[in-house]
Design an enzyme around this catalytic site. Structure first.
Site, mmCIF file in Angstrom:
data_model
loop_
_atom_site.group_PDB
_atom_site.id
_atom_site.type_symbol
_atom_site.label_atom_id
_atom_site.label_comp_id
_atom_site.label_asym_id
_atom_site.label_seq_id
_atom_site.Cartn_x
_atom_site.Cartn_y
_atom_site.Cartn_z
ATOM 1 N N GLU A 262 -5.946 -9.984 -9.561
ATOM 2 C CA GLU A 262 -5.160 -10.597 -8.489
ATOM 3 C C GLU A 262 -3.703 -10.784 -8.921
ATOM 4 O OE1 GLU A 262 -6.374 -11.073 -5.446
ATOM 5 O OE2 GLU A 262 -8.224 -10.184 -6.245
ATOM 6 N N TRP A 265 -2.179 -7.508 -8.642
ATOM 7 C CA TRP A 265 -1.992 -7.135 -7.227
ATOM 8 C C TRP A 265 -0.575 -7.492 -6.769
ATOM 9 C CZ3 TRP A 265 -4.619 -4.462 -3.531
ATOM 10 C CH2 TRP A 265 -4.251 -4.655 -2.191
ATOM 11 N N TRP A 293 -3.098 -1.808 20.999
ATOM 12 C CA TRP A 293 -3.180 -3.255 20.829
ATOM 13 C C TRP A 293 -3.111 -3.933 22.195
ATOM 14 C CZ3 TRP A 293 -4.649 -4.303 16.142
ATOM 15 C CH2 TRP A 293 -4.163 -3.582 15.048
ATOM 16 N N ASN A 331 -8.147 -18.142 0.036
ATOM 17 C CA ASN A 331 -8.072 -16.681 0.025
ATOM 18 C C ASN A 331 -9.132 -16.013 0.896
ATOM 19 O OD1 ASN A 331 -7.245 -14.003 -1.157
ATOM 20 N ND2 ASN A 331 -9.339 -14.090 -1.905
ATOM 21 N N TRP A 349 -1.390 -6.561 14.020
ATOM 22 C CA TRP A 349 -1.352 -7.270 12.738
ATOM 23 C C TRP A 349 -0.002 -7.918 12.472
ATOM 24 C CZ3 TRP A 349 2.226 -5.599 9.163
ATOM 25 C CH2 TRP A 349 2.731 -4.303 9.316
ATOM 26 N N TRP A 372 -1.958 -7.853 5.017
ATOM 27 C CA TRP A 372 -2.240 -7.686 6.456
ATOM 28 C C TRP A 372 -2.588 -6.243 6.785
ATOM 29 C CZ3 TRP A 372 -3.398 -10.583 10.537
ATOM 30 C CH2 TRP A 372 -3.231 -11.967 10.423
#
Length: 454
Positions: A262, A265, A293, A331, A349, A372
């Site tokens: 993480e 990341w 959308w 998370n 998004w 996202w």
């Protein structure tokens, strides 16, 4: 006296392991400067929750500098022009700063030219050194994770300089209160101080205490009702602690593999920005530009219900209310709430990304955008769009009953067996909304929308 050197601070608000500060202090007198430049970032100017944090972090940093007989100079305006003006005012010929990867900061760095000397300090490794065989940034995390192993462990953190020499004359500075970073009408941040203490001191304390719990991180990080995460993310985002300080504080990195992934990341998402600077606005996979959308009044009403935590899905509503109250969200729940917006409500998004940007104290441009797009399936390294998280079963699987009781008080008296889905058990209180849409109906609608792209 020699000419002073400017220390340009951004998301690196610390004295410990601050290579730009060390270099500046080595040259002589130092003028630490923070510039609030909302125009440079455009629509990505820092959001409300970050502004709350920034106010308190700058206050703490100034106090730390004053303890070293220095101080923090505050200016507001165009970064490059402001720094050029400060150089003229003070006679400084050099600026030291830590390298940043947001596109607006890279543009400012270029504009400053040879006067600027950049240092690496906000990542585990220099990102330009962690590249593919072709010398380009990685767009797939698994490949990036394998490559960064060759650069670990990172160098030991740098100590705080013993002395920070002051210039003969300090330039004028704004007053922090004049920046109006704190909300007042209304003050929606009252819950923030309960959960957070911005500043380097708390960041270092958390980093050095985290080794006690990190071995259980891989199991506990998915349990919203437990305190299983490090809660270092806002401190890392604002640069109150460096990633390499966090790494070396673990003591036994071999026991912390899940957590280190993480941490890496964060580096990976900055690398994505190197390859795709406008990733916060643009689909990583262009074919999703044609995804239908939902728009119009119905979608706007559903978006508002999601933002307010009034969807009828307890785990989703708990997460959205935690976000609004504390500026942070667990998370696992971030993934559930994001998937719900994109897949169940079929809302772009980018609407969710913008809401998180304004509400999260740890909202990072690269991290927020990549996360996202991973959930939405639109990213260069992403979950499949057809993988639709089931929030009701996720809530039960990860034992979120106590988490829901904390953040959705209308449901606090329900038994664990019913609290994840009060509608299905026929015990939904009148004060709590019915489901905004059924899970099966939402899933079918999302899959039908995705099928139009084939």
């Amino acid at each position: 006296m020699t000419q002073p050197t400017i220390l340009w601070l951004r998301q690196d608000l610390r004295l410990h392991d601050q290579p730009a500060l060390v270099a500046a202090a080595h040259e002589g007198a130092v003028i630490p400067v923070y510039i609030l430049d909302d125009a440079a970032a455009g629509s990505w100017a820092i959001g409300g929750a970050q502004r709350w944090w920034l106010h308190h972090s700058l206050t703490a940093l100034d106090e730390a500098l004053q303890a070293k007989h220095s101080r923090l100079i505050l200016r507001r305006g165009d970064t490059a022009a402001t720094l050029a003006s400060l150089m003229q005012e003070t006679g400084a010929t050099r600026i030291h700063a830590i390298r940043h990867y947001e596109p607006w900061w890279r543009e400012a760095e270029t504009a400053l030219g040879d006067a600027l000397e950049l240092h690496d300090g906000n990542h585990l490794a220099r990102l330009e050194d962690v590249t593919t065989g072709a010398g380009t940034p990685f767009k797939v995390f698994s490949s990036f994770w394998r490559a960064i192993q060759a650069h670990l462990p990172p160098p030991e953190p740098l100590p705080v300089p013993h002395t920070i020499a002051a210039p003969a004359h300090w330039p004028a500075s704004d007053t922090l209160t004049d920046w109006d970073l704190l909300p007042t009408a209304p003050d929606w941040s009252q819950g923030f101080a309960t959960d957070w203490t911005p500043g380097e001191a708390d960041a270092l304390a958390k980093a050095h205490d985290w080794h006690r719990d990190v071995a259980a991180y891989d199991r506990r990080r998915n349990l919203p009702s437990e305190e299983g995460t490090s809660r270092l993310s806002p401190h890392l985002h604002h640069g109150e602690v460096s990633p390499r300080t966090v790494y070396h504080a673990l003591r036994k990195p071999a026991e912390a593999a899940a957590f280190l992934r993480e941490l890496a990341w964060r580096d990976f998402t900055s690398g994505v920005l190197l390859a795709l600077p406008r990733y916060g606005d643009t689909n990583g996979r262009p074919k999703y530009d044609a995804l239908p959308w939902r728009k119009g009044a119905g979608a706007k009403a559903d978006l508002k219900a999601w933002q307010q935590g009034r969807t009828g899905y307890p785990i989703v509503d708990a997460g959205m209310r935690q976000l609004w109250t504390s500026g942070w969200m667990h998370n696992r729940v971030r993934m559930i709430t994001a998937s719900f917006l994109v897949k169940h409500l079929l809302i772009d998004w980018r609407e969710g990304e913008r809401w998180f940007w304004d509400c999260l104290v740890d909202a990072d441009y690269g991290n927020n955008a990549v996360n996202w797009q991973w959930i939405a399936g639109t990213g260069v390294d992403a979950n499949m769009f057809g993988r639709i998280m089931a929030p009701l079963s996720q809530s039960e699987k990860f034992d979120a009953a106590d988490y829901i009781r904390e953040w959705v008080p209308e449901l606090k008296d329900l038994p664990a067996a019913a609290i994840h889905d009060p509608d299905d058990h026929g015990v939904r209180p009148a004060a709590y909304p019915a489901k905004i849409i059924g899970h099966r109906e939402a899933r079918e609608r999302a899959l039908a929308a995705a099928a139009t792209l084939r």
